[in-house]
Design a protein around this motif. Structure first.
Motif, mmCIF file in Angstrom:
data_model
loop_
_atom_site.group_PDB
_atom_site.id
_atom_site.type_symbol
_atom_site.label_atom_id
_atom_site.label_comp_id
_atom_site.label_asym_id
_atom_site.label_seq_id
_atom_site.Cartn_x
_atom_site.Cartn_y
_atom_site.Cartn_z
ATOM 1 N N UNK A 102 0.928 -1.085 0.063
ATOM 2 C CA UNK A 102 -0.036 0.003 -0.120
ATOM 3 C C UNK A 102 0.825 1.397 0.065
ATOM 4 N N UNK A 103 2.166 1.258 0.611
ATOM 5 C CA UNK A 103 2.911 2.179 0.803
ATOM 6 C C UNK A 103 3.641 2.743 -0.843
ATOM 7 N N UNK A 104 3.148 1.586 -1.562
ATOM 8 C CA UNK A 104 3.575 1.978 -3.070
ATOM 9 C C UNK A 104 2.388 2.257 -3.943
ATOM 10 N N UNK A 105 1.175 1.773 -3.753
ATOM 11 C CA UNK A 105 0.156 1.839 -4.469
ATOM 12 C C UNK A 105 -0.587 3.077 -4.080
ATOM 13 N N UNK A 106 -0.737 3.492 -2.722
ATOM 14 C CA UNK A 106 -1.309 4.547 -2.312
ATOM 15 C C UNK A 106 -1.032 5.140 -0.816
ATOM 16 N N UNK A 107 0.261 5.586 -0.770
ATOM 17 C CA UNK A 107 0.673 5.838 0.633
ATOM 18 C C UNK A 107 -0.429 6.818 1.356
ATOM 19 N N UNK A 108 -1.157 7.636 0.814
ATOM 20 C CA UNK A 108 -2.110 8.548 1.500
ATOM 21 C C UNK A 108 -3.124 7.850 2.004
ATOM 22 N N UNK A 109 -3.508 6.474 1.851
ATOM 23 C CA UNK A 109 -4.472 5.798 2.154
ATOM 24 C C UNK A 109 -4.709 5.739 3.674
ATOM 25 N N UNK A 110 -5.832 6.135 4.261
ATOM 26 C CA UNK A 110 -5.889 6.456 5.721
ATOM 27 C C UNK A 110 -5.548 5.107 6.527
ATOM 28 N N UNK A 111 -6.179 3.985 5.898
ATOM 29 C CA UNK A 111 -5.751 2.729 6.608
ATOM 30 C C UNK A 111 -4.465 2.249 6.863
ATOM 31 N N UNK A 112 -3.615 2.729 5.933
ATOM 32 C CA UNK A 112 -2.058 2.462 6.116
ATOM 33 C C UNK A 112 -1.564 3.093 7.361
ATOM 34 N N UNK A 113 -1.671 4.226 7.887
ATOM 35 C CA UNK A 113 -1.322 4.932 9.015
ATOM 36 C C UNK A 113 -1.859 4.025 10.158
ATOM 37 N N UNK A 114 -3.227 3.844 10.051
ATOM 38 C CA UNK A 114 -3.775 3.000 11.077
ATOM 39 C C UNK A 114 -3.250 1.801 11.449
#
Lengths: 119, 337
Positions: A102-114
């Motif tokens: 996900x850090x490659x595909x969409x680093x801004x996606x909220x669930x990544x940080x969560x």
């Protein structure tokens, strides 16, 4: 010269070109232009990512197969119940793999940080 | 691309509309609004007895191969929209359903409803603050009205019957037909198996009830669009889908559509006549929602890869699978996302 031009550098150069022509685009072309910039950003991030190989290696070590076949075989093991889909350790492992992708595909996606907060 | 075609279509459509409205209607322009692989929407500017009468034409693009699950005839869609309107739901009024002899394709014409369809705008812009306040109640009422429609009203339309377990099975078939291969999805399929109860009294379900298919005005929800995935099933499918993290557009703290809280929504839904909502089952349907969107992303990417409908948008959407995997993992860790 600073060094050889990498895949990431090439992707970013095309992205800069798209920025240049963007003001002349409208409608579907403008929208697809934006999507194309996102795609080039994914290519650049994936080219620079160091942690993506770990997931494939992990499936390979558990199935004896390689690449795509290893991932499919691992899917089969979950489906058949040979691998427990409720295992917390498996969830934690998958969390790490998914976060790296996900850090490659969409680093801004909220669930990544969560997901990273709870690791 | 629409201009050349529309020149030919304008007079034909004018006569269809004149007949339907029993008035003198002249089509003055047609502009493409959006197009998927299976359907195209056009804004149709017309004059009716000398005054402006803006309409929307929805037609099949003739290419039904893009998304095999979206094959509902436009006549059935129009009929559904009419029944929803009769039940008090806010949907655009149907003006005319195209007949084969009209030579305009499989489609229908509905009234144009003004407002915002782009969720990131109405979920963030200050001028929609009052609308956001209303959206929880508005969407809850709309679903209660829809789910309250008597079975006799929609029984003859040939809609598929799919309750929770059947949805999961259908999703499994689609996923398998795409080659599968996503370990997190395998875990989700296994975990959902015992969490979706059979539905004893299935209702009319919209099937794609979420931001993107809403028209929102400053005063709240104005219209619900895109009935192509409507079916007979569990009312919690619509509620779970509306609350799927994907459709919160980053506002994850507001689980219902990015604008509301679950408890407030359930209360409003029940107050408007909806069946009592069991939180645990509703959360299972949210999990099903993430899995469903993930499989839809795979499906759209496959249409690019196998050449049926190629575009950079479809290729890129294949990389949204990891978003749904992350949501599913979060649900597996914490019970919800």
């Amino acid at each position: 010269m600073a060094g050889p031009v990498s895949i990431a550098d090439l992707a970013e150069s095309v992205s800069m070109y798209l920025d240049e022509i963007a003001p002349g685009l409208s409608g579907r072309q403008a929208f697809h232009g934006k999507v194309a910039r996102n795609v080039l950003a994914i290519i650049a991030r994936e080219a620079r990512a160091v942690s993506l190989a770990a997931e494939g290696d992990w499936y390979a070590a558990r199935t004896g197969a390689t690449g795509e076949a290893a991932r499919r075989e691992y899917c089969r093991l979950i489906r058949s119940g040979d691998v427990d889909p409720f295992d917390d350790g498996l969830v934690a492992r998958m969390s790490t793999f998914v976060a790296a992708r996900l850090a490659v595909d969409n680093p801004g996606f909220s669930t990544l940080a969560r997901l990273q907060e709870t690791e | 691309m629409s201009d050349m075609k529309s020149d030919k279509r304008n007079p034909r459509l004018s006569s269809v509309l004149s007949k339907a409205a029993a008035a003198e209607v002249t089509v003055t322009s047609m502009t493409a609004l959006s197009g998927g692989a299976a359907s195209m929407s056009y804004l149709v500017e017309t004059e009716r007895d000398g005054g402006p009468w803006p309409l929307v034409l929805q037609v099949s693009s003739g290419d039904e191969t893009g998304d095999p699950s979206r094959t509902m005839s436009r006549a059935v869609q129009a009929a559904l929209q009419q029944r929803a309107a009769n039940a008090g739901m806010r949907v655009p009024a149907i003006v005319a359903v195209l007949e084969p002899e009209d030579g305009l394709g499989d489609g229908f014409v509905m009234e144009f409803v003004s407002g915002e369809t782009l969720a990131p705008r109405y979920l963030r812009k200050p001028e929609f603050a009052a609308a956001r306040e209303r959206l929880t109640t508005d969407t809850a009422q709309a679903l209660a009205q829809l789910h309250g429609i008597a079975r006799l009203e929609f029984e003859g339309l040939g809609l598929p019957v799919l309750d929770g377990p059947a949805q999961l099975g259908h999703l499994r078939d689609v996923y398998d037909s795409l080659g599968g291969g996503v370990p997190v999805f395998e875990m989700a399929f296994a975990r959902l198996k015992d969490r979706l109860p059979p539905c004893k009294a299935p209702v009319l379900v919209h099937g794609d009830f979420r931001s993107g298919n809403f028209i929102v005005g400053k005063d709240g929800l104005r219209s619900v669009l895109d009935w192509e995935l409507a079916h007979i099933g569990d009312p919690l499918l619509d509620i779970g889908w509306l609350s799927t993290n994907t459709w919160r557009f980053g506002n994850w703290q507001k689980p219902v559509g990015g604008f509301g809280q679950r408890e407030a929504f359930y209360t409003a839904y029940e107050a408007a006549g909806g069946r009592p909502v069991d939180l645990r089952t509703a959360l299972a349907f949210e999990m099903l929602g993430s899995l469903r969107w993930g499989v839809m992303c795979m499906q759209m990417a496959a249409a690019h890869l196998n050449g049926t409908a190629q575009s950079v948008e479809r290729a890129a959407i294949g990389r949204r699978v990891s978003e749904t995997e992350a949501d599913l993992i979060h649900i597996m860790k914490h019970g919800s996302v």
